[in-house]
Design a protein around this motif. Structure first.
Motif, PDB file in Angstrom:
ATOM      1  N   GLU A   1       0.669  -1.193  -0.299  1.00  0.00           N
ATOM      2  CA  GLU A   1      -0.123   0.058   0.234  1.00  0.00           C
ATOM      3  C   GLU A   1       0.984   1.181   0.178  1.00  0.00           C
ATOM      4  N   ALA A   2       2.321   1.359   0.352  1.00  0.00           N
ATOM      5  CA  ALA A   2       2.587   2.108   0.629  1.00  0.00           C
ATOM      6  C   ALA A   2       3.142   3.197  -0.656  1.00  0.00           C
ATOM      7  N   TYR A   3       3.977   1.808  -1.276  1.00  0.00           N
ATOM      8  CA  TYR A   3       3.713   3.030  -2.971  1.00  0.00           C
ATOM      9  C   TYR A   3       2.917   3.454  -3.524  1.00  0.00           C
ATOM     10  N   LEU A   4       1.463   2.579  -3.352  1.00  0.00           N
ATOM     11  CA  LEU A   4       0.372   3.599  -3.977  1.00  0.00           C
ATOM     12  C   LEU A   4       0.107   4.351  -3.774  1.00  0.00           C
ATOM     13  N   SER A   5       0.414   5.009  -2.342  1.00  0.00           N
ATOM     14  CA  SER A   5       0.428   6.965  -2.283  1.00  0.00           C
ATOM     15  C   SER A   5       1.812   7.081  -2.768  1.00  0.00           C
ATOM     16  N   GLN A   6       2.782   6.632  -2.685  1.00  0.00           N
ATOM     17  CA  GLN A   6       4.513   7.221  -3.503  1.00  0.00           C
ATOM     18  C   GLN A   6       4.399   7.208  -4.966  1.00  0.00           C
ATOM     19  N   MET A   7       4.254   6.530  -5.992  1.00  0.00           N
ATOM     20  CA  MET A   7       3.809   6.367  -7.156  1.00  0.00           C
ATOM     21  C   MET A   7       2.683   6.713  -7.760  1.00  0.00           C
ATOM     22  N   PRO A   8       1.796   7.891  -7.308  1.00  0.00           N
ATOM     23  CA  PRO A   8       0.214   7.255  -7.907  1.00  0.00           C
ATOM     24  C   PRO A   8       0.167   7.782  -9.152  1.00  0.00           C
ATOM     25  N   GLU A   9       0.758   7.949 -10.357  1.00  0.00           N
ATOM     26  CA  GLU A   9       1.615   8.128 -11.313  1.00  0.00           C
ATOM     27  C   GLU A   9       1.819   6.743 -12.291  1.00  0.00           C
ATOM     28  N   ASN A  10       2.133   5.604 -11.148  1.00  0.00           N
ATOM     29  CA  ASN A  10       2.424   4.318 -11.894  1.00  0.00           C
ATOM     30  C   ASN A  10       1.079   3.555 -11.942  1.00  0.00           C
ATOM     31  N   VAL A  11       0.429   3.342 -10.898  1.00  0.00           N
ATOM     32  CA  VAL A  11      -1.085   2.705 -10.223  1.00  0.00           C
ATOM     33  C   VAL A  11      -2.002   2.263 -11.381  1.00  0.00           C
ATOM     34  N   MET A  12      -1.589   1.069 -11.236  1.00  0.00           N
ATOM     35  CA  MET A  12      -2.722   0.246 -12.547  1.00  0.00           C
ATOM     36  C   MET A  12      -4.078  -0.598 -11.662  1.00  0.00           C
ATOM     37  N   GLU A  13      -4.830  -1.073 -12.384  1.00  0.00           N
ATOM     38  CA  GLU A  13      -5.592  -2.120 -11.939  1.00  0.00           C
ATOM     39  C   GLU A  13      -5.291  -2.528 -13.382  1.00  0.00           C
ATOM     40  N   VAL A  14      -5.297  -4.272 -13.781  1.00  0.00           N
ATOM     41  CA  VAL A  14      -4.611  -4.856 -13.507  1.00  0.00           C
ATOM     42  C   VAL A  14      -5.525  -6.619 -13.464  1.00  0.00           C
ATOM     43  N   PRO A  15      -5.805  -6.849 -14.611  1.00  0.00           N
ATOM     44  CA  PRO A  15      -6.958  -8.566 -14.342  1.00  0.00           C
ATOM     45  C   PRO A  15      -4.895  -9.093 -14.299  1.00  0.00           C
ATOM     46  N   VAL A  16      -5.418 -10.777 -12.538  1.00  0.00           N
ATOM     47  CA  VAL A  16      -4.360 -11.615 -13.018  1.00  0.00           C
ATOM     48  C   VAL A  16      -5.665 -12.992 -13.778  1.00  0.00           C
ATOM     49  N   TYR A  17      -4.146 -12.782 -14.120  1.00  0.00           N
ATOM     50  CA  TYR A  17      -4.677 -15.197 -14.453  1.00  0.00           C
ATOM     51  C   TYR A  17      -3.828 -15.968 -14.193  1.00  0.00           C
ATOM     52  N   VAL A  18      -3.089 -15.805 -13.371  1.00  0.00           N
ATOM     53  CA  VAL A  18      -2.500 -16.778 -13.056  1.00  0.00           C
ATOM     54  C   VAL A  18      -1.544 -16.536 -11.941  1.00  0.00           C
ATOM     55  N   VAL A  19      -1.433 -17.100 -10.961  1.00  0.00           N
ATOM     56  CA  VAL A  19      -1.004 -17.034  -9.381  1.00  0.00           C
ATOM     57  C   VAL A  19       0.429 -18.005  -9.382  1.00  0.00           C
ATOM     58  N   GLU A  20       1.251 -17.940  -9.000  1.00  0.00           N
ATOM     59  CA  GLU A  20       2.096 -19.061  -8.771  1.00  0.00           C
ATOM     60  C   GLU A  20       3.296 -18.504  -7.218  1.00  0.00           C
ATOM     61  N   LYS A  21       3.328 -19.519  -6.473  1.00  0.00           N
ATOM     62  CA  LYS A  21       3.307 -19.254  -5.236  1.00  0.00           C
ATOM     63  C   LYS A  21       4.540 -20.162  -4.939  1.00  0.00           C
ATOM     64  N   LEU A  22       6.300 -19.630  -4.826  1.00  0.00           N
ATOM     65  CA  LEU A  22       7.403 -19.997  -5.363  1.00  0.00           C
ATOM     66  C   LEU A  22       8.079 -20.023  -3.400  1.00  0.00           C
ATOM     67  N   GLY A  23       6.891 -19.509  -2.734  1.00  0.00           N
ATOM     68  CA  GLY A  23       7.739 -19.750  -1.046  1.00  0.00           C
ATOM     69  C   GLY A  23       7.834 -18.522  -0.751  1.00  0.00           C
ATOM     70  N   SER A  24       9.661 -18.202  -1.582  1.00  0.00           N
ATOM     71  CA  SER A  24       9.782 -16.635  -1.201  1.00  0.00           C
ATOM     72  C   SER A  24       9.660 -15.568  -2.189  1.00  0.00           C
ATOM     73  N   GLU A  25       8.693 -15.581  -3.367  1.00  0.00           N
ATOM     74  CA  GLU A  25       8.209 -14.835  -3.642  1.00  0.00           C
ATOM     75  C   GLU A  25       7.083 -15.655  -4.220  1.00  0.00           C
ATOM     76  N   THR A  26       6.085 -14.898  -4.936  1.00  0.00           N
ATOM     77  CA  THR A  26       5.082 -14.763  -5.523  1.00  0.00           C
ATOM     78  C   THR A  26       5.164 -14.553  -7.348  1.00  0.00           C
ATOM     79  N   LEU A  27       4.259 -15.066  -8.231  1.00  0.00           N
ATOM     80  CA  LEU A  27       4.723 -14.526  -8.994  1.00  0.00           C
ATOM     81  C   LEU A  27       2.870 -14.620  -9.752  1.00  0.00           C
ATOM     82  N   LEU A  28       2.411 -13.304 -10.412  1.00  0.00           N
ATOM     83  CA  LEU A  28       1.809 -13.020 -10.855  1.00  0.00           C
ATOM     84  C   LEU A  28       1.678 -13.198 -12.203  1.00  0.00           C
ATOM     85  N   TYR A  29       0.822 -13.622 -13.412  1.00  0.00           N
ATOM     86  CA  TYR A  29       0.397 -13.554 -14.677  1.00  0.00           C
ATOM     87  C   TYR A  29      -0.580 -12.726 -14.946  1.00  0.00           C
TER      88      TYR A  29
END
Length: 75
Positions: A1-29
């Protein structure tokens, strides 16, 4: 949430197709204007396929590759 207020010009709403949980990170397609994008997010992300999520593009951490040659275009 912090980034949403720090860089409002870079905020986008996007659809998520796949979520890949890899333990130390998660990938969103996701789809941005017809382009398939893979976003590395916090492993605690609760995003699910079919949802629309808000993301912030931190251009300091953006890597762009040519999908055919796999060479870096922008880093």
């Amino acid at each position: 949430e912090a980034y949403l207020s720090q860089m409002p010009e870079n905020v986008m709403e996007v659809p998520v197709y796949v979520v890949e949980k890899l333990g130390s990170e998660t990938l969103l397609y996701i789809d941005i204007n017809g382009n398939d994008i893979t976003a590395k997010v916090n492993p605690r992300s609760q995003a699910r396929p079919g949802e629309t999520v808000k993301i912030v593009i931190d251009t300091n951490k953006l890597y762009v590759f040519d999908k055919d040659t796999e060479k870096t275009i922008l880093m």
